[in-house]
Structure formats: structure tokens, C-alpha cells
Design an enzyme around this catalytic site. Structure first.
Site, PDB file in Angstrom:
ATOM      1  N   LYS A 167      -3.817  -3.078 -12.008  1.00 21.71           N
ATOM      2  CA  LYS A 167      -3.818  -1.748 -12.047  1.00 21.71           C
ATOM      3  C   LYS A 167      -4.989  -1.179 -10.965  1.00 21.71           C
ATOM      4  CE  LYS A 167      -0.617  -1.167 -14.963  1.00 21.71           C
ATOM      5  NZ  LYS A 167       0.680  -0.558 -14.474  1.00 21.71           N
ATOM      6  N   ASP A 195      -0.651  -1.228  -8.569  1.00 22.67           N
ATOM      7  CA  ASP A 195       0.090  -0.420  -9.247  1.00 22.67           C
ATOM      8  C   ASP A 195      -0.752   0.838  -9.545  1.00 22.67           C
ATOM      9  OD1 ASP A 195       1.780   1.365 -10.827  1.00 22.67           O
ATOM     10  OD2 ASP A 195       2.377  -0.425 -12.214  1.00 22.67           O
ATOM     11  N   GLU A 221       2.805  -0.026  -5.827  1.00 23.32           N
ATOM     12  CA  GLU A 221       3.708   0.582  -6.742  1.00 23.32           C
ATOM     13  C   GLU A 221       3.320   1.758  -7.271  1.00 23.32           C
ATOM     14  OE1 GLU A 221       5.120  -2.250  -9.711  1.00 23.32           O
ATOM     15  OE2 GLU A 221       5.038  -1.081 -11.202  1.00 23.32           O
ATOM     16  N   GLU A 247      10.272   3.667 -11.701  1.00 17.81           N
ATOM     17  CA  GLU A 247      10.364   3.522 -13.338  1.00 17.81           C
ATOM     18  C   GLU A 247      10.310   4.760 -13.973  1.00 17.81           C
ATOM     19  OE1 GLU A 247       6.406   1.319 -13.330  1.00 17.81           O
ATOM     20  OE2 GLU A 247       5.944   2.530 -15.124  1.00 17.81           O
ATOM     21  N   ASP A 270      13.627   1.350 -15.072  1.00 18.89           N
ATOM     22  CA  ASP A 270      13.483   0.665 -16.594  1.00 18.89           C
ATOM     23  C   ASP A 270      14.772   0.848 -17.162  1.00 18.89           C
ATOM     24  OD1 ASP A 270      10.800   0.004 -18.460  1.00 18.89           O
ATOM     25  OD2 ASP A 270      12.845   0.423 -19.256  1.00 18.89           O
ATOM     26  N   HIS A 297      11.992  -2.704 -13.840  1.00 13.81           N
ATOM     27  CA  HIS A 297      10.497  -2.645 -14.561  1.00 13.81           C
ATOM     28  C   HIS A 297      10.803  -3.036 -16.159  1.00 13.81           C
ATOM     29  CE1 HIS A 297       7.944   0.277 -17.171  1.00 13.81           C
ATOM     30  NE2 HIS A 297       7.161  -0.359 -16.308  1.00 13.81           N
ATOM     31  N   GLU A 330       9.231  -8.430 -13.480  1.00  7.38           N
ATOM     32  CA  GLU A 330       8.124  -8.448 -13.876  1.00  7.38           C
ATOM     33  C   GLU A 330       7.920  -8.832 -15.599  1.00  7.38           C
ATOM     34  OE1 GLU A 330       7.304  -4.082 -14.737  1.00  7.38           O
ATOM     35  OE2 GLU A 330       5.269  -4.303 -14.855  1.00  7.38           O
TER      36      GLU A 330
HETATM   37 MG    MG Z   1       4.498   0.093 -12.886  1.00  6.10          MG
END
Ligand code: MG
Length: 378
Positions: A167, A195, A221, A247, A270, A297, A330
Site C-alpha cells: 500500500k 496501490d 494501482e 476495482e 471485482d 481484484h 491477487e
Molecule cells: Mg487495490
């Protein structure tokens, strides 16, 4: 006729021992709504919605009467009727997660009725095992954050992952320090993705890319807010790092919008929110039209993982060539007992890969005792 006799949503919760946060907010528990669809003859299908479980559950309860008593194999017709119910109020958002959960369960049922894995019903299996990347490296309070992230990243490498995603979105200086520590820990032979969960504007995103040049980031991302299509396109045009996202996008229309504007190199719907397995299959066709790759995702239980393994097995990547890199799926590794406990037999990671289930439907079995244990009691 394969009559649907019941549709039961289960709102499940797992309290976290240590809360964690990312660029937007903090999690102290994981709450997920799954759905069980049962046919008159006892065949069961499982699905899962992505997003706030309480609302997904309400959505499933709203949609259920539309489907009870109808033929589960009339799957596309059922999907269209659910979509018509959503259309006036919820062409994006959580109601579509409810629809998606039901769609996933209908694929599970269809596979069981026809005695085929979902990946075969999607058109065929291009790969029997899927290369996974670890999603983790969220933020916790206290301690030396760069050091904590570095040791977490190293633990994924030791588990066999050759790609990890961390992250960012904490502010540029903090991000650069965190990425530097992680890259140093994992060395140059592991792919590293970042991300931001749409934390930045265009200038900040550009600056971050420039400041991370030496750390060989594979993809960035959700650098920007999803609606900033122009910003995405401009960032992507001028970046050697892959720009990915999607996503927060819904249905084929959202996929078309983002991909036709050339916003992303890899589109990431997603499955539990964007319209289910059915709609991701449609999005795969849209991705081809726009010469874009797609990888779903995944941030849920074994149901979502199974759905995405089948989609990834069927996925055709672009451009075509003999030694195209394998698409990455993922695997959320952040704390979540629901992901670890709901399946009778959990997915195993072997050298960074997970085998695509070969048995009928999604190819998973749920532990209903564990479901009962995690049920959110009023
Ligand atoms: Mg993400």
C-alpha cells in the site's frame, strides 16, 4: 426444471486482533456476506458479494423473491431480471454486489448440474495453475513502519511469492521511505507493485512515479480517483510503469468507459461487485477490443478466490505471443479468518501458484459449522 427453492445470505464477521489501515480508512473487523442458493433437488451453490456485508445482505434479500421457483439454468435471463430491478436505482454500487454474489452461486450450481468446472463452462482452461501475487503491507499503528513492511514483504517471498503488492497513499515522503525499505528487503528478483487506493491527484501521482524510479515498480494501482478518466489516461500515456485499476468500476459500461479512454494497462474488476462471473466474462471481451489486459481484484473468502481462479484459467491475454508473461492473480494475505476458515479444504500455495479446481462448479466445499461460528448475531 432445476427449480431454485431458497436463497440465503449469511453475514459473517471476523474481529481482527490488530486493526490495520490503508490510505482511506481503518479496519478492525472483516465483514463479508456470502450466499447459499439451494435447488429443489438439494443441489447447492455458493456466492459472495464484495463490500459492506450488511448492505449486500439486504440486496440479496431484495433480489431473492425474483428468483425463487425459477430454473437456475436460465442463468442469463435471471441476471437480466436482477439487473432490471437494479437499473433505476443502482447501476453502480452495492446492490450490484448482491447481484454478483447470486451470479457466482448460479455458476457454481450450473457447473454442478452439468458436472463441469466453471472454467470449462466459460469456454475452456488455458492454464491449470495460476501465478499469485501477495497483497498485504497495510499500515498498523506504532513501531518502525518501513521495517515492519520490509519484514512482511520478505515473509511473502519466503512463502514462494515472486510478486508482492504494498500500500501507498500515506504522503509521498512516507511512501518513498516504505517502498525503499521493502525493495531492499526483497531484492531485485521479486516484482513489486504499489496501490494508492485512489489517494492522489495527477501531479502527486506523477511525482511519486518519478521518485520511485530506482525501485523498479511493476504497476501502480489506483493512483487517482476512479472518475478522473482524463487524469488516468494522461498518467498512463506518460508512464513506463503499468497503470492499473478498476476495482471501483461496475458492469460492462464501467469497463468500457475506463478501457475505451485508455486509462489502464490492466483492468481489475471485482467479480463479487462488478456483476459477477457473467459480467467479468463480458468485460474480457471489452478488454480485447481495447487491447487491454484484465485480472480480477480479489479481497474476500475462498468463494471469491475460486471464482477468480476459474476466470483466470479461462483468461486470454494480449498481445498474443509464445512467451507472454503469465497473468498475475491477487491473493489477499492481510488478516482475515473468513478467508482462512470457510473452506473445508483451503487453497494451497505451491511455489507461488494455486491450482485451478477441477471438480464441478466452483470446485469448493464450505464448512457450514464455521459459517455458523462467524455469523453476525444481532
Ligand atoms: Mg487495490
Amino acid at each position: 426444471m432445476n427449480k431454485i427453492s431458497s436463497i440465503e445470505p449469511f453475514l459473517l464477521v471476523d474481529k481482527l486482533r490488530v486493526p490495520f489501515h490503508f490510505s482511506q480508512f481503518e479496519y478492525s473487523e472483516r465483514k463479508i456476506c456470502i450466499v447459499k442458493i439451494t435447488l429443489e433437488d438439494g443441489i447447492i451453490g455458493w456466492g459472495e458479494g464484495y463490500g459492506p456485508g450488511l448492505l449486500v445482505k439486504a440486496g440479496i434479500e431484495q433480489l431473492a423473491p425474483l428468483l425463487i421457483g425459477r430454473d437456475a439454468l436460465q442463468h442469463e435471463n435471471l441476471w437480466q431480471d436482477m439487473y432490471r430491478m437494479a437499473y433505476d436505482y443502482a447501476r453502480k454500487g452495492i446492490f450490484l454486489s448482491a447481484l454478483s454474489a447470486i451470479d457466482i452461486a448460479l455458476w457454481d450450481i450450473k457447473g454442478k448440474l452439468l458436472n463441469q468446472p466453471v472454467s470449462i463452462l466459460l469456454g475452456g482452461r488455458k492454464r491449470e495453475k495460476i501465478k499469485m501475487y501477495a497483497t498485504g503491507m497495510y499500515f498498523t499503528n506504532g513501531g518502525d513502519m518501513p521495517q515492519k513492511l520490509a519484514s512482511e514483504a520478505l515473509s511473502y517471498k519466503k512463502r514462494g511469492f515472486s510478486a508482492v503488492k504494498m500500500k501507498v497513499g500515506q504522503g509521498l515522503d512516507i511512501d518513498v521511505a516504505n517502498v525503499a525499505a521493502v525493495r531492499k528487503a526483497i531484492g531485485d528478483d521479486t516484482q513489486l507493485m504499489i496501490d494508492a487506493n485512489h489517494a492522489y491527484d495527477l501531479k502527486e501521482a506523477r511525482q511519486l512515479i518519478r521518485r520511485l524510479t530506482d525501485y523498479h515498480i511493476f504497476w501502480f494501482e489506483e493512483p487517482l480517483k476512479n472518475e478522473d478518466y482524463e487524469g488516468y489516461a494522461e498518467l498512463r500515456r506518460n508512464s513506463d510503469i503499468l497503470i492499473v485499476g478498476g476495482e471501483c468500476e461496475y458492469l460492462k459500461y464501467g469497463a468500457h468507459e475506463m478501457m475505451s479512454k485508455r486509462c489502464v494497462d490492466i483492468f481489475q474488476p471485482d467479480t463479487g461487485a462488478c456483476g459477477g462471473i457473467s459480467e467479468v466474462k463480458n468485460m474480457m471481451a471489452i478488454a480485447k477490443v481495447h487491447h487491454t489486459n484484465l485480472t480480477p481484484h480479489t479481497w474476500g473468502t475462498g468463494i471469491a478466490i475460486a471464482a477468480n481462479l476459474h476466470l483466470m484459467s479461462n483468461l486470454d491475454t494480449v498481445p498474443h505471443r509464445m512467451n507472454m508473461p503469465e497473468p498475475l492473480m491477487e491473493l489477499d494475505c492481510s488478516p482475515n479468518g473468513l478467508r482462512e476458515e470457510l473452506l473445508v479444504k483451503n487453497f494451497e500455495l505451491n511455489n507461488g501458484y494455486i491450482d485451478v479446481p477441477t471438480s464441478a462448479g466452483l470446485g469448493i466445499e464450505l464448512n457450514e459449522e464455521k459459517i455458523e461460528q462467524h455469523l453476525l448475531k444481532p
